[in-house]
Scaffold this active site. Structure first.
Site, PDB file in Angstrom:
ATOM      1  N   CYS A  86       0.837  -1.199   0.000  1.00 49.01           N
ATOM      2  CA  CYS A  86       0.000   0.000   0.000  1.00 49.01           C
ATOM      3  C   CYS A  86       0.878   1.257   0.000  1.00 49.01           C
ATOM      4  O   CYS A  86       1.639   1.475  -0.923  1.00 49.01           O
ATOM      5  CB  CYS A  86      -0.996  -0.046   1.151  1.00 49.01           C
ATOM      6  SG  CYS A  86      -2.374   1.130   0.966  1.00 49.01           S
ATOM      7  N   HIS A 192      -3.682  -5.134  -0.311  1.00 53.59           N
ATOM      8  CA  HIS A 192      -3.218  -5.664   0.970  1.00 53.59           C
ATOM      9  C   HIS A 192      -3.199  -7.189   0.914  1.00 53.59           C
ATOM     10  O   HIS A 192      -4.257  -7.817   1.024  1.00 53.59           O
ATOM     11  CB  HIS A 192      -4.136  -5.199   2.104  1.00 53.59           C
ATOM     12  CG  HIS A 192      -3.985  -3.749   2.438  1.00 53.59           C
ATOM     13  ND1 HIS A 192      -3.099  -3.287   3.385  1.00 53.59           N
ATOM     14  CD2 HIS A 192      -4.593  -2.649   1.934  1.00 53.59           C
ATOM     15  CE1 HIS A 192      -3.176  -1.969   3.463  1.00 53.59           C
ATOM     16  NE2 HIS A 192      -4.076  -1.556   2.587  1.00 53.59           N
ATOM     17  N   GLU A 194      -2.338  -9.227   3.174  1.00 50.97           N
ATOM     18  CA  GLU A 194      -2.801  -9.785   4.450  1.00 50.97           C
ATOM     19  C   GLU A 194      -4.312  -9.786   4.567  1.00 50.97           C
ATOM     20  O   GLU A 194      -4.865 -10.446   5.451  1.00 50.97           O
ATOM     21  CB  GLU A 194      -2.185  -9.009   5.621  1.00 50.97           C
ATOM     22  CG  GLU A 194      -2.740  -7.620   5.876  1.00 50.97           C
ATOM     23  CD  GLU A 194      -2.187  -6.530   4.985  1.00 50.97           C
ATOM     24  OE1 GLU A 194      -2.461  -5.346   5.263  1.00 50.97           O
ATOM     25  OE2 GLU A 194      -1.478  -6.850   4.001  1.00 50.97           O
TER      26      GLU A 194
END
Length: 212
Positions: A86, A192, A194
């Site tokens: 990001c 992202h 994750e």
């Protein structure tokens, strides 16, 4: 293998650490969240997360004594694999224009500018899932992945890469938007990992296995 996640007060560090530890569970990966330049210098892999405004994140990074120097030494001189996430990706740019012009790390030439979708119905920030279009599907980060897989995005600014060869993937959001960039041992993703479920875990596992 050791992985250093840079802690400079910007980013969902716990989620990133858990995802990297899970992705590297078969290879005895040691993930540490740190602002210690010595740990960064010694790490086998380095991850720079980021959530928030470009200038704020850059100031946060520079406020940690020795971190920028340790990053440059480990990544640029020693060639350690690096992943920006990001705003961590955006900080690799030459300049960001959020709330004025602010210099980035200058690792991959380009500018970070506000998203301006051609479709006025599209909201800013782009928030949610979007289909990745792999421009360099042979890149090791994308092993086992293909165009059409989903990444989870939350951002209002995007990276305009100067050299098209450094664009690894993009998405459509009222125009083409860089989703992943890279050169040599450097890589960055606007989405992202994750938060991107199996796609994100696969990409992180690929990063851990990457040998530039």
């Amino acid at each position: 293998m050791s992985v250093a996640i840079i802690d400079y007060g910007a980013g969902n560090l716990k989620s990133a650490a858990k995802a990297l530890a899970f992705a590297g569970r078969a290879s005895n990966t040691d993930v540490v969240v740190t602002a210690d330049p010595d740990q960064v210098a010694k790490a086998d892999r380095i991850v720079l997360p980021g959530v928030g405004a470009f200038a704020e994140c850059k100031r946060g990074l520079e406020s940690k004594p020795g971190i920028v120097a340790a990053l440059c030494e480990a990544v640029l001189q020693r060639g350690r694999p690096f992943l920006g996430i990001c705003v961590g990706m955006q900080l690799m740019a030459s300049v960001g224009v959020e709330y004025g012009e602010h210099p980035g790390l200058g690792w991959i030439k380009g500018r970070v500018v506000r998203l301006t979708p051609k479709d006025p119905a599209l909201k800013i920030p782009q928030m949610g899932w979007n289909d990745l279009v792999l421009r360099r599907p042979q890149h090791p980060l994308f092993a086992g992945l293909a165009s059409g897989v989903h990444g989870y995005f939350v951002h209002s600014y995007h990276y305009l890469v100067e050299d098209p060869a450094h664009l690894l993937a993009e998405v459509e959001y009222g125009g083409r938007v860089a989703a992943a960039i890279g050169r040599d041992n450097l890589a960055g993703v606007q989405f992202h990992p994750e938060k991107s479920q199996q796609v994100g875990l696969r990409l992180l596992a690929n990063f851990l296995a990457w040998k530039p």
